[in-house]
Scaffold this motif. Sequence first.
Motif, PDB file in Angstrom:
ATOM      1  N   GLN A  81      32.149  56.915  40.869  1.00 48.01           N
ATOM      2  CA  GLN A  81      33.524  57.164  40.430  1.00 48.01           C
ATOM      3  C   GLN A  81      34.509  56.348  41.255  1.00 48.01           C
ATOM      4  O   GLN A  81      35.461  55.767  40.721  1.00 48.01           O
ATOM      5  CB  GLN A  81      33.844  58.653  40.544  1.00 48.01           C
ATOM      6  N   GLN A  82      34.293  56.303  42.573  1.00 50.81           N
ATOM      7  CA  GLN A  82      35.176  55.544  43.457  1.00 50.81           C
ATOM      8  C   GLN A  82      35.132  54.058  43.116  1.00 50.81           C
ATOM      9  O   GLN A  82      36.167  53.379  43.110  1.00 50.81           O
ATOM     10  CB  GLN A  82      34.761  55.779  44.918  1.00 50.81           C
ATOM     11  N   ALA A  83      33.936  53.549  42.814  1.00 52.17           N
ATOM     12  CA  ALA A  83      33.812  52.131  42.441  1.00 52.17           C
ATOM     13  C   ALA A  83      34.527  51.855  41.123  1.00 52.17           C
ATOM     14  O   ALA A  83      35.216  50.831  40.970  1.00 52.17           O
ATOM     15  CB  ALA A  83      32.340  51.746  42.347  1.00 52.17           C
ATOM     16  N   GLY A  84      34.373  52.760  40.160  1.00 48.30           N
ATOM     17  CA  GLY A  84      35.041  52.587  38.880  1.00 48.30           C
ATOM     18  C   GLY A  84      36.550  52.622  39.011  1.00 48.30           C
ATOM     19  O   GLY A  84      37.262  51.811  38.385  1.00 48.30           O
ATOM     20  N   GLU A  85      37.063  53.526  39.836  1.00 51.60           N
ATOM     21  CA  GLU A  85      38.509  53.615  40.050  1.00 51.60           C
ATOM     22  C   GLU A  85      39.038  52.363  40.737  1.00 51.60           C
ATOM     23  O   GLU A  85      40.144  51.883  40.419  1.00 51.60           O
ATOM     24  CB  GLU A  85      38.830  54.856  40.880  1.00 51.60           C
ATOM     25  N   ALA A  86      38.262  51.806  41.659  1.00 51.12           N
ATOM     26  CA  ALA A  86      38.672  50.566  42.329  1.00 51.12           C
ATOM     27  C   ALA A  86      38.727  49.411  41.336  1.00 51.12           C
ATOM     28  O   ALA A  86      39.629  48.565  41.391  1.00 51.12           O
ATOM     29  CB  ALA A  86      37.705  50.250  43.472  1.00 51.12           C
ATOM     30  N   MET A  87      37.796  49.357  40.414  1.00 53.25           N
ATOM     31  CA  MET A  87      37.811  48.325  39.375  1.00 53.25           C
ATOM     32  C   MET A  87      39.084  48.415  38.528  1.00 53.25           C
ATOM     33  O   MET A  87      39.710  47.403  38.205  1.00 53.25           O
ATOM     34  CB  MET A  87      36.596  48.463  38.463  1.00 53.25           C
ATOM     35  N   GLU A  88      39.467  49.633  38.161  1.00 49.35           N
ATOM     36  CA  GLU A  88      40.643  49.821  37.326  1.00 49.35           C
ATOM     37  C   GLU A  88      41.917  49.332  38.015  1.00 49.35           C
ATOM     38  O   GLU A  88      42.853  48.869  37.360  1.00 49.35           O
ATOM     39  CB  GLU A  88      40.776  51.298  36.954  1.00 49.35           C
ATOM     40  N   LYS A  89      41.942  49.427  39.345  1.00 48.51           N
ATOM     41  CA  LYS A  89      43.106  48.961  40.102  1.00 48.51           C
ATOM     42  C   LYS A  89      43.109  47.441  40.267  1.00 48.51           C
ATOM     43  O   LYS A  89      44.139  46.842  40.593  1.00 48.51           O
ATOM     44  CB  LYS A  89      43.141  49.648  41.476  1.00 48.51           C
ATOM     45  N   ASP A  90      41.954  46.841  40.048  1.00 54.92           N
ATOM     46  CA  ASP A  90      41.806  45.389  40.163  1.00 54.92           C
ATOM     47  C   ASP A  90      42.227  44.750  38.833  1.00 54.92           C
ATOM     48  O   ASP A  90      41.393  44.268  38.049  1.00 54.92           O
ATOM     49  CB  ASP A  90      40.356  45.053  40.515  1.00 54.92           C
ATOM     50  N   VAL A  91      43.525  44.759  38.580  1.00 55.88           N
ATOM     51  CA  VAL A  91      44.045  44.339  37.262  1.00 55.88           C
ATOM     52  C   VAL A  91      43.754  42.873  36.952  1.00 55.88           C
ATOM     53  O   VAL A  91      43.655  42.484  35.780  1.00 55.88           O
ATOM     54  CB  VAL A  91      45.555  44.622  37.160  1.00 55.88           C
ATOM     55  N   ASP A  92      43.626  42.052  37.971  1.00 52.57           N
ATOM     56  CA  ASP A  92      43.325  40.629  37.744  1.00 52.57           C
ATOM     57  C   ASP A  92      41.829  40.370  37.566  1.00 52.57           C
ATOM     58  O   ASP A  92      41.412  39.231  37.330  1.00 52.57           O
ATOM     59  CB  ASP A  92      43.855  39.781  38.907  1.00 52.57           C
ATOM     60  N   LYS A  93      41.036  41.408  37.720  1.00 54.56           N
ATOM     61  CA  LYS A  93      39.582  41.333  37.540  1.00 54.56           C
ATOM     62  C   LYS A  93      38.945  40.249  38.408  1.00 54.56           C
ATOM     63  O   LYS A  93      38.109  39.465  37.954  1.00 54.56           O
ATOM     64  CB  LYS A  93      39.239  41.115  36.061  1.00 54.56           C
ATOM     65  N   THR A  94      39.338  40.240  39.677  1.00 59.88           N
ATOM     66  CA  THR A  94      38.790  39.251  40.607  1.00 59.88           C
ATOM     67  C   THR A  94      37.447  39.689  41.195  1.00 59.88           C
ATOM     68  O   THR A  94      36.693  38.857  41.690  1.00 59.88           O
ATOM     69  CB  THR A  94      39.779  39.010  41.758  1.00 59.88           C
ATOM     70  N   SER A  95      37.165  40.986  41.137  1.00 58.15           N
ATOM     71  CA  SER A  95      35.919  41.491  41.727  1.00 58.15           C
ATOM     72  C   SER A  95      34.720  41.114  40.867  1.00 58.15           C
ATOM     73  O   SER A  95      34.782  41.123  39.630  1.00 58.15           O
ATOM     74  CB  SER A  95      35.984  43.014  41.875  1.00 58.15           C
ATOM     75  N   VAL A  96      33.615  40.819  41.526  1.00 58.01           N
ATOM     76  CA  VAL A  96      32.369  40.522  40.822  1.00 58.01           C
ATOM     77  C   VAL A  96      31.861  41.748  40.074  1.00 58.01           C
ATOM     78  O   VAL A  96      31.024  41.643  39.170  1.00 58.01           O
ATOM     79  CB  VAL A  96      31.311  39.991  41.821  1.00 58.01           C
TER      80      VAL A  96
END
Length: 323
Positions: free
Chosen positions: A195-210
């Motif tokens: 859940q924490q990983a998914g929430e962090a992805m949602e905050k990464d609006v530029d989708k820079t994370s692998v």
Amino acid sequence: MYRIGVDVGGTNIAVGLVDENYDIVVKTSIKTSEVSEPEQMIDAIALTIKKILVDKDLSESDIEAIGVGVPGTAELTTGKIMYANNLGFEEVPFLPKLKEALGDKLGSKTSFDNDGNAAAIGEYITGGYDVDNFVMVTLGTGIGGGIIINHRLLRGTNFAAAEFGHMTINLDGVDCNCGRKGCFEDYASATALMQQAGEAMEKDVDKTSVLWALCGNPKDMDGEAFFEAIRKKDTLALEVLDEFTTYLSEGITNLINILQPDVLVLSGGITRAADLFLDDLKKKVAKGIYSRNSEKNTDIVLAHGISDAGDVGIIGAALINRG
């Protein structure tokens, strides 16, 4: 002779046939969500056990014992699951109904206990631990575990001991389905990490994370994608893991400060990737424990059957009536 172990989890129900050497001969699983009502679950477990006997050409007399590890409070005197928040069960006459579904011969050989207790019994017996005091912490849909003091399992006055997952680590934290706030399992279970990983992805609006390339949708986050991102040194994933191990270390530190066991064992599917976080976790715990200046402190280790995390629960359940 064989034993059968059933590990009822929040995600899967694992059923296995265990031989005299504590090896699992065959195992299968049922999706918990597909048998969420007590009657459905009991019937599914009974049918699966009977199918294993048929498939392996075994008779009822070949089975020495059947053990079932269940979440929540397993009332040993009545056979009821008194409360299991992750299943939504309250005062369910689980063991009597299961015995009835299995029939007289198999039913008479069947017992149950809390799943964390079962895992602790199985690990302690099969792992060759030459220690007096032992704690097992299971990291899965929730967090559970078992406590062995002076070679004896601690069940508590009402069989509800060792509900580690519902130890508060954040007074202002999220609401837990047990009715409290900030429970350990809401921050440090495998479910919480995803859940924490998914929430962090949602905050990464530029989708820079692998993580975006590996998973694609925050709601579809799983351990394989997350730990692959860790291996790729993804900054966002590393930040999530650091926060997660901080939460996990807080709960483990509390347990060590209270119990000071010789060994604390971690179990659960997430520990398959322990090479990526165990050293950091141990360092955080070492800084926090009250006994940090002592010459001897609790060893934090992985369950010996960690190559297949589900095996610990199956074997433990099969050995319940030897605990």
